[in-house]
Design an enzyme around this catalytic site. Structure first.
Site, PDB file in Angstrom:
ATOM      1  N   LYS A  79      14.417 -12.301  -5.662  1.00  0.00           N
ATOM      2  CA  LYS A  79      13.657 -11.332  -4.873  1.00  0.00           C
ATOM      3  C   LYS A  79      12.626 -12.013  -3.971  1.00  0.00           C
ATOM      4  O   LYS A  79      12.143 -11.407  -3.017  1.00  0.00           O
ATOM      5  CB  LYS A  79      12.962 -10.316  -5.783  1.00  0.00           C
ATOM      6  CG  LYS A  79      11.844 -10.872  -6.636  1.00  0.00           C
ATOM      7  CD  LYS A  79      11.168  -9.765  -7.425  1.00  0.00           C
ATOM      8  CE  LYS A  79       9.992 -10.291  -8.233  1.00  0.00           C
ATOM      9  NZ  LYS A  79       9.261  -9.225  -8.941  1.00  0.00           N
ATOM     10  N   ASP A  80      12.264 -13.281  -4.261  1.00  0.00           N
ATOM     11  CA  ASP A  80      11.310 -14.011  -3.420  1.00  0.00           C
ATOM     12  C   ASP A  80      11.974 -14.647  -2.203  1.00  0.00           C
ATOM     13  O   ASP A  80      11.277 -15.104  -1.291  1.00  0.00           O
ATOM     14  CB  ASP A  80      10.630 -15.129  -4.225  1.00  0.00           C
ATOM     15  CG  ASP A  80       9.708 -14.602  -5.307  1.00  0.00           C
ATOM     16  OD1 ASP A  80       9.254 -13.445  -5.192  1.00  0.00           O
ATOM     17  OD2 ASP A  80       9.445 -15.339  -6.273  1.00  0.00           O
ATOM     18  N   ARG A 100       5.520  -2.330  -2.096  1.00  0.00           N
ATOM     19  CA  ARG A 100       6.540  -1.400  -2.600  1.00  0.00           C
ATOM     20  C   ARG A 100       6.026  -0.651  -3.823  1.00  0.00           C
ATOM     21  O   ARG A 100       6.119   0.581  -3.910  1.00  0.00           O
ATOM     22  CB  ARG A 100       7.813  -2.173  -2.960  1.00  0.00           C
ATOM     23  CG  ARG A 100       8.863  -1.362  -3.710  1.00  0.00           C
ATOM     24  CD  ARG A 100       9.982  -2.248  -4.231  1.00  0.00           C
ATOM     25  NE  ARG A 100       9.510  -3.309  -5.112  1.00  0.00           N
ATOM     26  CZ  ARG A 100       9.284  -3.173  -6.415  1.00  0.00           C
ATOM     27  NH1 ARG A 100       9.497  -2.001  -6.993  1.00  0.00           N
ATOM     28  NH2 ARG A 100       8.859  -4.183  -7.150  1.00  0.00           N
ATOM     29  N   ARG A 101       5.487  -1.389  -4.794  1.00  0.00           N
ATOM     30  CA  ARG A 101       4.982  -0.755  -6.007  1.00  0.00           C
ATOM     31  C   ARG A 101       3.819   0.187  -5.697  1.00  0.00           C
ATOM     32  O   ARG A 101       3.722   1.280  -6.259  1.00  0.00           O
ATOM     33  CB  ARG A 101       4.554  -1.820  -7.014  1.00  0.00           C
ATOM     34  CG  ARG A 101       5.725  -2.567  -7.643  1.00  0.00           C
ATOM     35  CD  ARG A 101       5.281  -3.770  -8.441  1.00  0.00           C
ATOM     36  NE  ARG A 101       6.405  -4.416  -9.134  1.00  0.00           N
ATOM     37  CZ  ARG A 101       6.400  -5.661  -9.546  1.00  0.00           C
ATOM     38  NH1 ARG A 101       5.324  -6.421  -9.353  1.00  0.00           N
ATOM     39  NH2 ARG A 101       7.451  -6.156 -10.166  1.00  0.00           N
ATOM     40  N   ARG A 154      -3.208 -10.313  -8.688  1.00  0.00           N
ATOM     41  CA  ARG A 154      -2.450 -11.526  -8.383  1.00  0.00           C
ATOM     42  C   ARG A 154      -2.470 -12.458  -9.574  1.00  0.00           C
ATOM     43  O   ARG A 154      -3.144 -12.221 -10.546  1.00  0.00           O
ATOM     44  CB  ARG A 154      -3.054 -12.243  -7.154  1.00  0.00           C
ATOM     45  CG  ARG A 154      -2.804 -11.585  -5.807  1.00  0.00           C
ATOM     46  CD  ARG A 154      -1.353 -11.596  -5.383  1.00  0.00           C
ATOM     47  NE  ARG A 154      -0.721 -12.892  -5.506  1.00  0.00           N
ATOM     48  CZ  ARG A 154      -0.733 -13.830  -4.554  1.00  0.00           C
ATOM     49  NH1 ARG A 154      -1.347 -13.609  -3.419  1.00  0.00           N
ATOM     50  NH2 ARG A 154      -0.112 -14.979  -4.735  1.00  0.00           N
ATOM     51  N   ARG A 198      -2.056 -12.019 -15.297  1.00  0.00           N
ATOM     52  CA  ARG A 198      -2.066 -10.575 -15.051  1.00  0.00           C
ATOM     53  C   ARG A 198      -2.237  -9.795 -16.355  1.00  0.00           C
ATOM     54  O   ARG A 198      -2.998  -8.826 -16.420  1.00  0.00           O
ATOM     55  CB  ARG A 198      -0.770 -10.152 -14.352  1.00  0.00           C
ATOM     56  CG  ARG A 198      -0.589 -10.778 -12.980  1.00  0.00           C
ATOM     57  CD  ARG A 198       0.694 -10.313 -12.320  1.00  0.00           C
ATOM     58  NE  ARG A 198       0.976 -11.087 -11.106  1.00  0.00           N
ATOM     59  CZ  ARG A 198       1.772 -10.682 -10.134  1.00  0.00           C
ATOM     60  NH1 ARG A 198       2.387  -9.532 -10.216  1.00  0.00           N
ATOM     61  NH2 ARG A 198       1.970 -11.436  -9.071  1.00  0.00           N
ATOM     62  N   CYS A 213      11.649  -3.260  10.122  1.00  0.00           N
ATOM     63  CA  CYS A 213      10.341  -2.681   9.811  1.00  0.00           C
ATOM     64  C   CYS A 213       9.526  -3.642   8.954  1.00  0.00           C
ATOM     65  O   CYS A 213      10.040  -4.643   8.481  1.00  0.00           O
ATOM     66  CB  CYS A 213      10.504  -1.351   9.061  1.00  0.00           C
ATOM     67  SG  CYS A 213      11.113  -1.559   7.367  1.00  0.00           S
TER      68      CYS A 213
END
Length: 309
Positions: free
Chosen positions: A78-79, A131-132, A149, A155, A252
């Site tokens: 995903k990165d 997104r979250r 972060r 976290r 976008c």
């Protein structure tokens, strides 16, 4: 042949690289792990969008691959931006694990009656992903979203210390860390409640839960080696997600999520969400057999909903 594996230095990145190393070793290859610091690791005080979210965890690793300092790069898929240097390619994707996000909640802030997001009204939820944040605002407008972060242990510590009522993490990363944790150690304290978020509603990042094994196109021996650890079933679903991601990145800068489910009959079902500038989210769900055609149709549906009436 010894394969030099490049990875970030975070605990999760090391676990993922170790997983790839074990798979390659099982195929008869020797491996060596090379730790590389990335811009995303160094900029821990800003949101991803403020430091240029696409590629902040991969650029330096790709440079090492291009320079020949490493033979294989291991990334959280995903990165990885949808467009990488032409000389590089994803040579393998091992089988994917849980695609979902998970909400970690302090016990005193847990509210089971609240539904999908079982956290008390007005709670503060930590995340730095656009997104979250968009999905949280859409599903629970009463929640306050604050920047979070750091690596997974950092976290979780921020949550346990009371800085947040809840935080959102990728279920896959948490599971990988817990699987490789030392006996008796805890990644998540006992008084933290876990809620897996249905990916059909709380849409994950494209390719969440997957590891990308990136190599140089002009290294046939390395390509042949990593091909042995590729999972075709995962690769097919990820092709649809990565294809629609390429359209989102080109069209976008708004929050975007995508998840392709492989149904029992092997048909693909692609879920996608896109955030509007007003904070709302549009959704599209399409089913098909061809990953590329499915991505095109789903993106067209999203784009149509985004267009002014």
């Amino acid at each position: 042949m010894t394969l030099r594996i490049g990875t970030r230095g975070s605990a999760l990145a090391r676990v993922q690289a170790a997983d790839v190393a074990r798979r390659l070793q099982a195929c008869g290859y020797a491996t060596e792990t090379v730790i590389i610091s990335t811009a995303g690791d160094r900029a821990t005080d800003r949101r991803f969008a403020d430091v240029g979210s696409f590629g902040i965890f991969v650029r330096e690793i790709e440079e090492a691959l291009l320079d020949g300092r490493i033979d294989v790069a291991v990334h959280s898929y995903k990165d990885l931006p949808s467009r990488s240097p032409e000389q590089l390619m994803v040579g393998a994707v091992p089988e994917r694990v849980d695609v979902a996000d998970v909400l970690l909640i302090r016990a005193e802030s847990h509210d089971l009656s609240a539904g999908l997001l079982p956290v008390r009204r007005g709670a503060q939820v930590g995340t730095s992903a656009a997104r979250r944040a968009a999905l949280l605002h859409t599903l629970r407008p009463d929640l306050s979203v604050a920047m979070l972060r750091g690596n997974v242990p950092t976290r979780v510590a921020a949550l346990a210390n009371g800085q947040f009522d809840a935080i959102v993490l990728a279920a896959a990363g948490l599971a990988r860390l817990e699987r490789d944790a030392a006996p008796g150690s805890q990644i998540v304290p006992d008084r933290i409640v876990r809620a897996r978020l249905d990916p059909a509603v709380f849409t994950p990042a494209p390719a969440q839960g997957a590891i990308a094994v990136q190599v140089r196109r002009d290294a046939p021996d390395v390509l042949a080696a990593v091909a042995k650890i590729h999972d075709p079933q995962s690769g097919r679903a990820l092709q649809a997600e990565r294809s629609i991601l390429a359209r989102a990145e080109g069209g976008c800068t708004l929050p975007f999520g995508a998840w392709c489910d492989v149904l029992p009959d092997r048909t693909l079902q692609l879920h996608a969400t896109l955030g509007r500038e007003d904070g709302s989210v549009v959704r599209a769900v399409r089913t098909g057999d061809d990953p590329e055609q499915l991505a095109v149709a789903t993106w067209q549906e999203l784009a149509q909903m985004m267009s002014p009436a």
